[in-house]
Write a protein that holds these residues in place. Structure first.
Motif, PDB file in Angstrom:
ATOM      1  N   LEU A 212     -10.878   8.365  19.521  1.00  0.00           N
ATOM      2  CA  LEU A 212     -11.548   6.975  19.452  1.00  0.00           C
ATOM      3  C   LEU A 212     -12.510   7.250  18.487  1.00  0.00           C
ATOM      4  N   ASP A 213     -12.791   6.106  17.495  1.00  0.00           N
ATOM      5  CA  ASP A 213     -13.599   6.394  16.579  1.00  0.00           C
ATOM      6  C   ASP A 213     -14.582   5.092  16.675  1.00  0.00           C
ATOM      7  N   LEU A 214     -15.952   5.454  16.744  1.00  0.00           N
ATOM      8  CA  LEU A 214     -16.903   4.506  17.389  1.00  0.00           C
ATOM      9  C   LEU A 214     -17.769   4.158  16.004  1.00  0.00           C
ATOM     10  N   GLY A 215     -17.869   2.830  15.786  1.00  0.00           N
ATOM     11  CA  GLY A 215     -18.492   2.434  14.385  1.00  0.00           C
ATOM     12  C   GLY A 215     -17.639   2.717  13.484  1.00  0.00           C
ATOM     13  N   CYS A 216     -16.324   2.286  13.440  1.00  0.00           N
ATOM     14  CA  CYS A 216     -15.157   2.875  12.322  1.00  0.00           C
ATOM     15  C   CYS A 216     -15.380   2.194  11.222  1.00  0.00           C
ATOM     16  N   GLY A 217     -16.183   1.439  10.912  1.00  0.00           N
ATOM     17  CA  GLY A 217     -16.485   0.884   9.239  1.00  0.00           C
ATOM     18  C   GLY A 217     -14.921   0.334   8.951  1.00  0.00           C
ATOM     19  N   TRP A 218     -14.515   0.576   7.655  1.00  0.00           N
ATOM     20  CA  TRP A 218     -13.476  -0.055   7.032  1.00  0.00           C
ATOM     21  C   TRP A 218     -12.363   1.032   7.583  1.00  0.00           C
ATOM     22  N   GLY A 219     -12.141   1.680   8.608  1.00  0.00           N
ATOM     23  CA  GLY A 219     -11.181   2.217   9.261  1.00  0.00           C
ATOM     24  C   GLY A 219     -10.786   3.745   8.635  1.00  0.00           C
ATOM     25  N   LYS A 232      -3.066   9.076  17.456  1.00  0.00           N
ATOM     26  CA  LYS A 232      -2.922   7.696  17.732  1.00  0.00           C
ATOM     27  C   LYS A 232      -4.508   7.397  17.851  1.00  0.00           C
ATOM     28  N   ALA A 233      -4.824   6.471  16.889  1.00  0.00           N
ATOM     29  CA  ALA A 233      -6.432   6.429  16.715  1.00  0.00           C
ATOM     30  C   ALA A 233      -6.783   4.833  16.688  1.00  0.00           C
ATOM     31  N   LEU A 234      -7.855   4.694  17.566  1.00  0.00           N
ATOM     32  CA  LEU A 234      -8.444   3.575  18.005  1.00  0.00           C
ATOM     33  C   LEU A 234      -9.754   3.387  17.036  1.00  0.00           C
ATOM     34  N   GLY A 235     -10.121   2.493  16.266  1.00  0.00           N
ATOM     35  CA  GLY A 235     -11.461   2.390  15.909  1.00  0.00           C
ATOM     36  C   GLY A 235     -12.070   0.916  16.287  1.00  0.00           C
ATOM     37  N   VAL A 236     -13.452   0.997  16.426  1.00  0.00           N
ATOM     38  CA  VAL A 236     -14.239  -0.172  16.812  1.00  0.00           C
ATOM     39  C   VAL A 236     -15.449  -0.521  15.795  1.00  0.00           C
ATOM     40  N   VAL A 261      -7.947  -0.957  14.444  1.00  0.00           N
ATOM     41  CA  VAL A 261      -9.478  -1.177  14.464  1.00  0.00           C
ATOM     42  C   VAL A 261      -9.409  -2.477  15.009  1.00  0.00           C
ATOM     43  N   ARG A 262     -10.490  -2.847  15.875  1.00  0.00           N
ATOM     44  CA  ARG A 262     -10.863  -3.739  16.573  1.00  0.00           C
ATOM     45  C   ARG A 262     -12.250  -4.205  16.355  1.00  0.00           C
ATOM     46  N   PHE A 263     -12.397  -5.392  16.048  1.00  0.00           N
ATOM     47  CA  PHE A 263     -13.528  -6.240  16.046  1.00  0.00           C
ATOM     48  C   PHE A 263     -14.259  -6.471  17.268  1.00  0.00           C
ATOM     49  N   SER A 264     -15.033  -5.302  17.844  1.00  0.00           N
ATOM     50  CA  SER A 264     -15.756  -5.267  19.037  1.00  0.00           C
ATOM     51  C   SER A 264     -16.737  -4.397  19.212  1.00  0.00           C
ATOM     52  N   ASP A 265     -17.637  -4.654  20.100  1.00  0.00           N
ATOM     53  CA  ASP A 265     -18.762  -3.749  20.369  1.00  0.00           C
ATOM     54  C   ASP A 265     -17.963  -2.433  21.365  1.00  0.00           C
ATOM     55  N   GLY A 273      -9.613   8.707  28.794  1.00  0.00           N
ATOM     56  CA  GLY A 273      -8.778   9.686  28.654  1.00  0.00           C
ATOM     57  C   GLY A 273      -8.456  10.096  27.123  1.00  0.00           C
ATOM     58  N   PHE A 274      -9.572   9.757  26.266  1.00  0.00           N
ATOM     59  CA  PHE A 274      -9.344  10.265  24.821  1.00  0.00           C
ATOM     60  C   PHE A 274      -9.299  11.672  24.754  1.00  0.00           C
ATOM     61  N   ASP A 275      -8.587  12.093  23.608  1.00  0.00           N
ATOM     62  CA  ASP A 275      -8.717  13.655  23.536  1.00  0.00           C
ATOM     63  C   ASP A 275      -9.988  14.224  22.448  1.00  0.00           C
ATOM     64  N   ALA A 276     -10.314  13.116  21.566  1.00  0.00           N
ATOM     65  CA  ALA A 276     -11.442  13.254  20.853  1.00  0.00           C
ATOM     66  C   ALA A 276     -12.000  11.973  20.612  1.00  0.00           C
ATOM     67  N   VAL A 277     -13.446  12.000  20.439  1.00  0.00           N
ATOM     68  CA  VAL A 277     -14.419  10.845  19.787  1.00  0.00           C
ATOM     69  C   VAL A 277     -15.150  11.438  18.779  1.00  0.00           C
ATOM     70  N   SER A 278     -14.839  10.362  17.809  1.00  0.00           N
ATOM     71  CA  SER A 278     -15.722  10.533  16.325  1.00  0.00           C
ATOM     72  C   SER A 278     -16.834   9.337  16.458  1.00  0.00           C
ATOM     73  N   SER A 279     -17.949   9.928  16.181  1.00  0.00           N
ATOM     74  CA  SER A 279     -19.151   8.696  16.007  1.00  0.00           C
ATOM     75  C   SER A 279     -19.706   9.148  14.509  1.00  0.00           C
ATOM     76  N   ILE A 280     -19.255   8.174  13.452  1.00  0.00           N
ATOM     77  CA  ILE A 280     -19.609   8.821  12.217  1.00  0.00           C
ATOM     78  C   ILE A 280     -20.694   7.432  11.558  1.00  0.00           C
ATOM     79  N   GLY A 281     -21.872   7.868  11.702  1.00  0.00           N
ATOM     80  CA  GLY A 281     -22.925   6.916  11.093  1.00  0.00           C
ATOM     81  C   GLY A 281     -23.366   5.626  12.134  1.00  0.00           C
TER      82      GLY A 281
END
Length: 436
Positions: A212-219, A232-236, A261-265, A273-281
């Motif tokens: 799960l990538d939070l605040g994923c920008g342009w992906g 399997k990566a989900l960005g918002v 990539v979702r347009f979402s808060d 149940g994600f194996d990893a979360v990235s929060s980049i910026g």
């Protein structure tokens, strides 16, 4: 008998030690360092009013962005050489009453009436509440600075400028976060790819895992992790324009089965149940008061032994007010808040995550910003055509000033790596396996 000074002399006298570049004004007066190759030229009475009614970087920025003030000897896409001289010397306080009366005599009472800010300026916090009642939801009024509606408005102000503009400034990676340079002579594109790969290694991503990538920008992170690590990566993202660009890039790269990539808060993500979360910026945008709920949210989304990598601009200490500064707040990152990495580490630990690694990559952001300024200069005409002269000037000013901030250790960039440790089991090896 009262001696009338020129405008340039009057303004120069307000700055401690004087202005270290040439200062000239529309009345023909000149002051400051006459031998400097760089200059500040005040063109209009409105520019003078901006300086006097908002002393410091905000007034200078207003006058510059509106075209009432010019910077001489530098390109507007990269005013770094001039800013290197004046940084930390732009703030002044209006003098004592007797001296203030002299200024009024010299400059006129009308110059102390605040002009309307340039259209590029975003509403400050108090004006959100007073002037925005008709457009702000009840939820925003109740929850304040970082409600979903207000965060969406702030993100729209900054990130929905123009995808074409960002392509010119950021380059092919479309990555608007600090790169990690493997060598001094690495290109910006190489450094951005290296940054994503380093984060993937820190998260120990493996084929078949979920990210799960939070605040994923342009992906960029989503696409890199899917393509090179088989996750399997989900960005918002709260930017609709970012989401549309990222969704198209995913299709073009044939990653539909792995990347989304979702347009979402981020608060609307229902999966867990994600194996990893990235929060980049993203942490810069959520507000320090919301750290407990933010990292608590992340804790709830991770499976046991899952990992978090938090990438965030920080201050070099933990005691200052978290504001990013008036210019940044009004023109670049509305409602942005910066604090020390110790505050972030504390919040991560208090959310029940175990911090495993903590790294400062400050100098890499100075190099990243240098590359963005160079891109803006190289593509100046196209950028102005895309977003207008005022907005292009804001970006040149902001990036050059930020570069100086990182170079002088006024701001930093930290990676904090943590695990969701359960019953003493973290899944973290005896020594880090991700290298440097």
């Amino acid at each position: 008998m009262t001696t009338t000074r020129g405008i340039a002399q009057s303004i120069n006298s307000l700055f401690p030690g004087g202005v270290p570049v040439r200062l000239s004004a529309y009345d023909g007066s000149v002051s400051g360092d006459a031998e400097s190759p760089y200059g500040i030229r005040l063109l209009t009475p409105q520019g003078l009013s901006y300086l006097l009614t908002a002393p410091g970087d905000l007034g200078l920025a207003r006058a510059y962005v509106s075209g009432d003030l010019e910077l001489e000897g530098v390109h507007p896409g990269d005013p770094y050489p001039l800013m290197d001289l004046v940084l930390d010397r732009t703030n002044f306080s209006l003098p004592r009453p007797a001296e203030l009366l002299g200024l009024v005599r010299n400059l006129g009472l009308g110059t102390f009436r605040p002009p309307a800010p340039p259209p590029q300026e975003h509403l400050p916090a108090w004006r959100h509440k007073v002037e925005g009642l008709r457009r702000v939801s009840i939820g925003a009024l109740l929850w304040g600075r970082h409600s979903k509606d207000r965060d969406a408005d702030a993100i729209h102000h900054h990130y929905d400028v123009s995808n074409a503009f960002y392509e010119h400034v950021l380059g092919p990676s479309m990555t608007y976060t600090c790169a990690v340079f493997p060598t001094e002579d690495a290109t910006l594109e190489e450094a951005q790819a290296n940054k994503y790969d380093l984060i993937c290694r820190k998260l120990d991503l493996q084929p078949g895992q979920r990210l799960l990538d939070l605040g994923c920008g342009w992906g960029g992170m989503v696409r890199h992790a899917a393509q090179h690590y088989g996750v399997k990566a989900l960005g918002v993202t709260l930017s609709e324009q970012q989401a549309l660009w990222a969704q198209q890039a995913i299709k073009e790269e044939g990653l539909d089965d792995l990347a989304e990539v979702r347009f979402s808060d981020y608060r609307n993500v229902a999966e867990g149940g994600f194996d990893a979360v990235s929060s980049i910026g993203l942490t810069e945008h959520i507000g320090v008061a919301n750290y407990p709920s933010y990292f608590g949210f992340i804790h709830g989304k991770l499976k046991d032994t899952g990992r978090l990598l938090n990438h965030c601009i920080t201050r070099p200490e933990n005691t200052s007010r978290a504001s990013a500064g008036k210019f940044i707040d009004r023109y670049v990152f509305p409602d942005g808040e910066l604090t020390g990495s110790g505050t972030i580490v504390t919040a991560v630990e208090n959310a029940g995550l175990e911090v495993q690694h903590h790294e400062n990559i400050r100098v890499h952001y100075a190099k990243t910003l240098t590359g963005w300024n160079e891109n803006l200069v190289d593509n100046w005409d196209a950028c102005v055509a895309e977003v207008g002269l005022g907005t292009a000037k804001v970006w040149g000013l902001y990036m050059a000033g930020s570069r100086l901030g990182f170079e002088r250790n006024h701001i930093q960039l930290h990676h904090v790596l943590a695990t969701k440790t359960a019953k003493g089991v973290s899944g973290y090896p005896l020594r880090p396996a991700f290298g440097v």
